[in-house]
Design a protein around this motif. Sequence first.
Motif, PDB file in Angstrom:
ATOM      1  N   CYS A  52     -15.024 117.429  46.005  1.00  0.00           N
ATOM      2  CA  CYS A  52     -16.085 116.723  45.097  1.00  0.00           C
ATOM      3  C   CYS A  52     -17.082 116.575  46.261  1.00  0.00           C
ATOM      4  N   SER A  53     -18.347 117.142  46.115  1.00  0.00           N
ATOM      5  CA  SER A  53     -19.452 117.046  47.216  1.00  0.00           C
ATOM      6  C   SER A  53     -20.736 116.510  46.408  1.00  0.00           C
ATOM      7  N   SER A  54     -21.661 115.813  47.232  1.00  0.00           N
ATOM      8  CA  SER A  54     -22.907 115.472  46.902  1.00  0.00           C
ATOM      9  C   SER A  54     -23.575 116.797  46.801  1.00  0.00           C
ATOM     10  N   PRO A  55     -24.571 117.157  46.052  1.00  0.00           N
ATOM     11  CA  PRO A  55     -25.261 118.431  45.904  1.00  0.00           C
ATOM     12  C   PRO A  55     -26.184 118.624  47.082  1.00  0.00           C
ATOM     13  N   GLN A  83     -23.241 111.541  43.679  1.00  0.00           N
ATOM     14  CA  GLN A  83     -22.859 111.440  45.095  1.00  0.00           C
ATOM     15  C   GLN A  83     -23.818 111.262  46.069  1.00  0.00           C
ATOM     16  N   TYR A  84     -25.042 111.570  45.741  1.00  0.00           N
ATOM     17  CA  TYR A  84     -26.363 111.581  46.713  1.00  0.00           C
ATOM     18  C   TYR A  84     -26.929 110.384  46.448  1.00  0.00           C
ATOM     19  N   ALA A  85     -27.109 109.788  47.552  1.00  0.00           N
ATOM     20  CA  ALA A  85     -27.568 108.356  47.509  1.00  0.00           C
ATOM     21  C   ALA A  85     -26.951 107.207  46.623  1.00  0.00           C
ATOM     22  N   ALA A  86     -25.724 107.468  46.486  1.00  0.00           N
ATOM     23  CA  ALA A  86     -24.845 106.671  45.689  1.00  0.00           C
ATOM     24  C   ALA A  86     -24.583 105.294  46.515  1.00  0.00           C
ATOM     25  N   THR A  87     -24.109 104.136  45.661  1.00  0.00           N
ATOM     26  CA  THR A  87     -23.933 102.952  46.420  1.00  0.00           C
ATOM     27  C   THR A  87     -22.339 103.080  46.362  1.00  0.00           C
ATOM     28  N   VAL A  88     -21.725 102.358  47.103  1.00  0.00           N
ATOM     29  CA  VAL A  88     -20.229 102.095  47.206  1.00  0.00           C
ATOM     30  C   VAL A  88     -19.633 101.889  45.723  1.00  0.00           C
ATOM     31  N   GLY A 109     -19.792 113.311  51.784  1.00  0.00           N
ATOM     32  CA  GLY A 109     -21.075 112.805  51.129  1.00  0.00           C
ATOM     33  C   GLY A 109     -21.761 112.317  52.556  1.00  0.00           C
ATOM     34  N   HIS A 110     -22.352 111.174  52.402  1.00  0.00           N
ATOM     35  CA  HIS A 110     -23.182 110.699  53.333  1.00  0.00           C
ATOM     36  C   HIS A 110     -23.084 109.376  53.745  1.00  0.00           C
TER      37      HIS A 110
END
Length: 164
Positions: A52-55, A83-88, A109-110
């Motif tokens: 699973c990846s951030s886009p 997943q992009y700019a997601a909080t924990v 992710g980031h």
Amino acid sequence: MKRLLICRHAKSSWKDPDLPDFDRPLNKRGQRDAPEMGRRLAAHGFRPDLICSSPALRAMSTAQLYAGQLGYPLDRIRYNPHQYAATVPVLLQLLQEIEENVQTLMLVGHNPEITALANLLGGLTMDNIPTAGIVALEFGLEHWRGLHPGAGSLLFFDYPKIQG
């Protein structure tokens, strides 16, 4: 048992200051480091059931380079906009919703969220997961929905060692 590979994207380029953050590509170092880390995972015997990846471009590229080294089909990578700019808490909820047949999950992710997630789930106190860094955790759980803070045991932490 469930295994989670928490991966920070490889080093990205800041060459074009007008490029939106989401669209930043990997730089030369990132293009070199991601395949190397994929080879290391393969050497450890890790074969994710799901990636699973951030886009964001830099995360997608990292996930694809890892997948190539692991023999994982590129068309099976799941790109999740959450997943992009997601909080924990959002990342934790995403993990808790993973299908039960997935034993080994790779999450790309980031920062700072990736480091915070590893610390939360593994009871760790890491300052920073470097670019292309990977934290592998193991959980004595049958279901991802049972994932909770401190449930993981650290299997390994690895990142590219840059040669001077």
